[in-house]
Design an enzyme around this catalytic site. Structure first.
Site, PDB file in Angstrom:
ATOM      1  N   HIS B  46       0.819  -1.202   0.000  1.00 54.70           N
ATOM      2  CA  HIS B  46       0.000   0.000   0.000  1.00 54.70           C
ATOM      3  C   HIS B  46       0.860   1.261   0.000  1.00 54.70           C
ATOM      4  O   HIS B  46       0.599   2.215  -0.729  1.00 54.70           O
ATOM      5  CB  HIS B  46      -0.920  -0.017   1.219  1.00 54.70           C
ATOM      6  CG  HIS B  46      -1.897   1.101   1.196  1.00 54.70           C
ATOM      7  ND1 HIS B  46      -2.905   1.162   0.269  1.00 54.70           N
ATOM      8  CD2 HIS B  46      -2.003   2.210   1.952  1.00 54.70           C
ATOM      9  CE1 HIS B  46      -3.586   2.252   0.457  1.00 54.70           C
ATOM     10  NE2 HIS B  46      -3.073   2.919   1.471  1.00 54.70           N
ATOM     11  N   GLU B  68      -2.765  -5.490  -4.390  1.00 56.92           N
ATOM     12  CA  GLU B  68      -3.490  -5.224  -3.156  1.00 56.92           C
ATOM     13  C   GLU B  68      -4.843  -5.906  -3.165  1.00 56.92           C
ATOM     14  O   GLU B  68      -5.284  -6.466  -2.162  1.00 56.92           O
ATOM     15  CB  GLU B  68      -3.703  -3.717  -2.990  1.00 56.92           C
ATOM     16  CG  GLU B  68      -2.577  -3.016  -2.286  1.00 56.92           C
ATOM     17  CD  GLU B  68      -2.950  -1.583  -2.028  1.00 56.92           C
ATOM     18  OE1 GLU B  68      -3.816  -1.356  -1.174  1.00 56.92           O
ATOM     19  OE2 GLU B  68      -2.410  -0.699  -2.709  1.00 56.92           O
ATOM     20  N   ASN B 427      26.168 -20.719  -8.934  1.00 59.22           N
ATOM     21  CA  ASN B 427      27.081 -21.810  -9.157  1.00 59.22           C
ATOM     22  C   ASN B 427      26.779 -22.973  -8.218  1.00 59.22           C
ATOM     23  O   ASN B 427      26.741 -24.140  -8.618  1.00 59.22           O
ATOM     24  CB  ASN B 427      28.483 -21.287  -8.867  1.00 59.22           C
ATOM     25  CG  ASN B 427      29.474 -21.869  -9.806  1.00 59.22           C
ATOM     26  OD1 ASN B 427      29.297 -23.004 -10.221  1.00 59.22           O
ATOM     27  ND2 ASN B 427      30.492 -21.111 -10.135  1.00 59.22           N
TER      28      ASN B 427
END
Lengths: 153, 692
Positions: B46, B68, B427
């Site tokens: 928000h 939201e 990796n």
């Protein structure tokens, strides 16, 4: 009519040279220099300029003129070009003059043994005085130095 | 209003929110039932939306808004979190991140997010690909008592009363939005927007914040001051689409008073919420009555701030800290100089003062250093998300365990260390951890573990990445290296395992049979090593074949002030970083042997090279070969030792590292310069250069 520029005048031997005042940060008396090993012979070392470490060049050495003993008159001109700060050791520096850009002629091929590319031009002041304007970016051009060194080597 | 001055703050804060969104979302994924996490996510989202809207980044704001909507359903138990929802939300976060990145690079933060938006909307509509959206239709748990008239506090009451006295219309408006309305908050916003054009909304129920967050059922009510009549207002609002019902009742002083009395009982409660929801100093309650910060409201960046604990930190431009650091180093130099003078003058009072100043400046130095110290957490926090995605795309199961995230490092180091770590972690997951089938076959648990550790040790910080994967087989590395022409067959035959591991860092080296799109072990490891070396650090690999690999990265705490041993060579002084000194000592010339033309020295039962600094630096006025005894400094690089011959030890000192400027070429063996107490410049020796 071209503009007027302010020029710092200094001496190497009997020749008079000029650097535009905007490129000069300050002019200092000779101060202790710390030698930096394994560099070009004309780099005399580094100085402490109010907390900033700045390399110092002997301008005579840079131009291949025989180096001279330092005297009371010896000065270090700190210039700033292309984000590089460098000190020039010169025989003396004691004048600031106004110069009209029009009065600067293209340099002759050889002036006092210095290669023409280091020069911006030659200005005539009054009757007898000749002022050699330095091309700082060329003087501080490292690529060219490397070439020079390898030729000598 | 120029928003540029807020831009960097916006970028910083957006990144913070995105980070915390990512983190919370990961937390929620691990613990889907915990609705308190949803609250945290919601708040962050928000705030982000508000900030973006204030700054005029509409795409950013609208995408956040869609998120939201989904989160709101979850929060109200109308939607259960499921994998596909997480994926969509994570995708949204990625999109937001790239938008913010675009803004950082000077872009407008625009992006085509229609695909994500439509899948978010589908989730809100309850269109779940699989079954499970049954909860969507459930009633709101806290069905709000929209019927009860709004409670007014004293201030609002008197505002209304005064308005009536001045001949304005005071209306009590009740708006009901159609059940099938998609974006209730937006509708509500439109109502408010409309009303604000011809009057003032004094108070609404639910509160503006709640309405904005869609925390209301179908209807909301408000007190409104205007010049228009109730009928006009009613007609105006009905003109908006998706509005079900509007009732506007004009109030006179008497009916207002009645309402006021009615609410008197609840006054204390209301007062509390009123303070909470409105800035206490707001000149009129109307100030906060705008449901969404919009572009033209941009002159109030503060309004976008969410509630929550007030921040106890400030953001400082790193350049200012650099200036502070520089000034401080000047002070440090002067301090050393003063100490020197005081020891020469031998005046008690002076010595005492200087000592005190020394202590104070020591403390100051610590603080200045600490200002630049940032917990590695700021780098680490993006890794859990990365590992999650990586594991998913590679179809592996990986646990990332982070320890020591609070360990602090200099900001300059932190900024640089992220990329190498990303590389090492990728990796580890790609090449270290085996596929699930392979792990089971090898008798290991299905889920691989990657440890990411940070800890202090002496003047260094270590960051270790350890996995329990396949490990590295030295023979394979050597074979590959020979094939690629990195080393010859003979060299390979004589190579220790450790040296073989170091080959992984050779440029263009890869042991991976097939280079995947994620990484190839070895591809780019040379870059990792170069980066870490440039920071003055090292990488070491430990591996036990079949059991796993550990990449250990050693980093200096800071790059600007170090402890060093000052030494003399003739008239010249040099500084050697203390961190690389093993010990100092004196050797007799008879102890020095010559092996293959190189001077060697017996040191702790092994022979180490003796390097003549005076010869290497061509010192004009000193040569140790003429002396009977030589002072030596034994320095280390990894496991290797070298003795440097010097003339004298001056002593240990804190030095401020200065660079030699752009003009000087790189000088082998010199890593920088420092200014000593007497104002002289001393060069800092880089001991690594003497160890091949």
């Amino acid at each position: 009519m071209a503009e007027d520029i302010k020029v710092i005048v200094f001496k190497l031997g009997s020749e008079e040279y000029g650097i535009e005042v905007e490129k000069v940060q300050t002019i200092e008396r000779m101060m202790p220099i710390t030698r930096v090993p394994k560099t070009y012979s004309f780099i005399k070392g580094v100085i402490n300029l109010r907390g900033v470490v700045i390399p110092v060049i002997d301008l005579r050495g840079r131009f291949g003129i025989e180096e001279a003993e330092h005297t009371d008159q010896t000065r270090v001109i700190i210039v700033s070009v292309n984000e590089m700060e460098v000190g020039f050791i010169v025989d003396s520096a004691n004048d600031v003059i106004d110069l009209n850009r029009d009065s600067i002629d293209t340099p002759p091929d050889v002036v006092g043994g210095i290669k023409a590319k280091y020069l911006d031009g030659v200005a005539k002041i009054g009757e007898e005085r000749l002022l050699i304007m330095l091309n700082l970016s060329e003087v501080l051009n490292k690529a060219e130095i490397v070439q020079l060194e390898s030729l000598e080597g | 209003m120029d928003m540029n001055q807020y831009l960097s703050m916006f970028i910083d804060e957006s990144n913070d929110h995105l980070q915390s969104l990512n983190e919370s979302m990961m937390g929620l994924e691990a613990n889907p039932e915990d609705l308190s996490i949803v609250q945290v996510i919601f708040r962050s989202a928000h705030t982000l939306k508000g900030m973006a809207a204030t700054m005029g980044f509409e795409d950013l704001a609208s995408l956040t808004h869609q998120m939201e909507n989904v989160l709101d359903l979850v929060r109200n138990n109308k939607l259960r979190m499921q994998d596909f929802i997480f994926d969509t939300l994570f995708k949204s976060l990625d999109a937001l991140e790239s938008m913010v990145e675009d803004i950082t690079r000077g872009g407008e933060g625009k992006a085509d997010v229609s695909a994500i938006v439509s899948s978010l909307q589908a989730i809100v509509r309850g269109e779940v690909p699989a079954a499970g959206g049954a909860g969507a239709g459930a009633a709101t748990p806290a069905a709000q008592a929209a019927e009860t008239p709004i409670h007014l506090d004293e201030f609002q009451f008197s505002v209304l009363e005064q308005s009536i006295q001045e001949g304005h219309q005071v209306l009590y408006v009740d708006v009901t939005i159609r059940k099938d309305c998609q974006l209730k908050a937006v509708r509500a916003y439109m109502v408010f927007d409309l009303l604000e054009r011809s009057g003032e909304v004094v108070k609404s129920f639910p509160s503006v914040q709640d309405i904005e967050q869609e925390k209301f059922d179908q209807s909301f009510s408000l007190y409104y001051i205007t010049q228009k009549t109730a009928d006009q207002i009613q007609a105006m609002i009905m003109n908006l689409s998706e509005i079900d019902k509007v009732t506007a009742v004009a109030l006179d002083q008497e009916s207002l008073k009645m309402l006021g009395q009615e609410s008197a009982a609840a006054v204390s409660e209301v007062a509390a919420t009123a303070v909470e929801t409105k800035p206490a100093s707001a000149p009129a309650p109307v100030a906060s009555a705008k449901p969404m910060p919009t572009k033209d409201e941009g002159n109030k960046p503060g309004t976008a701030k969410a509630g929550g604990a007030p921040s106890r930190t400030i953001r400082v431009d790193i350049e200012r800290l650099d200036v502070l650091m520089n000034l401080f180093s000047e002070l440090l130099i002067d301090r050393v100089r003063l100490e020197q003078l005081a020891s020469e003058v031998q005046n008690g009072d002076l010595t005492e003062t200087v000592e005190h100043m020394g202590r104070v400046s020591g403390d100051l130095q610590n603080i200045v250093m600490k200002l630049r110290m940032v917990p590695v957490d700021t780098v680490f926090n993006r890794f859990p998300r990365m590992i999650r995605d990586l594991a998913k795309s590679l179809d592996k199961k990986v646990d990332l365990i982070i320890t020591g995230a609070e360990t602090e490092l200099d900001r300059t180091v932190i900024d640089e260390i992220g990329d190498p770590l990303v590389h090492l972690l990728r990796n580890a997951v790609d090449h270290g951890i085996e596929s699930i089938a392979d792990r089971v076959a090898a008798g290991k648990p299905e889920t691989g573990t990657v440890h990411l550790r940070a800890f202090h040790s002496g003047n260094h910080v270590f960051i270790e990445i350890e996995e329990d994967g396949t490990g590295i087989y030295p023979e394979k590395v050597l074979k590959s290296a020979v094939k690629k022409g990195v080393i010859t067959q003979e060299q390979a035959a004589n190579m220790s395992d450790e040296a073989a591991y170091q080959l992984l860092f050779a440029p263009g080296f890869s042991t991976a049979e097939v280079i995947s799109d994620v990484s190839g072990r070895g591809v780019g490891l040379d870059v990792v090593k170069a980066k870490i070396s440039s920071l003055g650090g090292h990488v070491t690999i430990y591996s036990s074949p079949g059991k796993g690999t550990n990449f250990s990265v050693q980093l200096p705490l800071t790059l600007s002030i170090i402890a060093a041993m000052l030494i003399r060579l003739g008239s010249e002084k040099y500084a050697i970083p203390l961190s690389s000194i093993v010990e100092t000592g004196i050797v007799k010339n008879t102890q020095i042997r010559t092996i293959h033309g190189n001077k060697m020295l017996e040191f702790r039962n092994s022979h180490i090279p003796l390097v003549s600094l005076s010869r290497i630096f061509s010192v004009p006025d000193y040569d140790e070969s003429t002396e009977e005894e030589t002072e030596i400094v034994v320095v280390r690089k990894g496991e290797r030792l070298v003795a440097l011959a010097v003339q004298d030890f001056i002593g240990q000192n804190e030095i401020v590292i200065k660079n030699l400027g752009k003009y000087l070429p790189d000088i082998q063996g010199i890593s920088g310069a420092t200014i000593l107490g007497d104002g002289q410049v001393a060069l800092i020796i880089d001991p690594n250069a003497f160890i091949k």
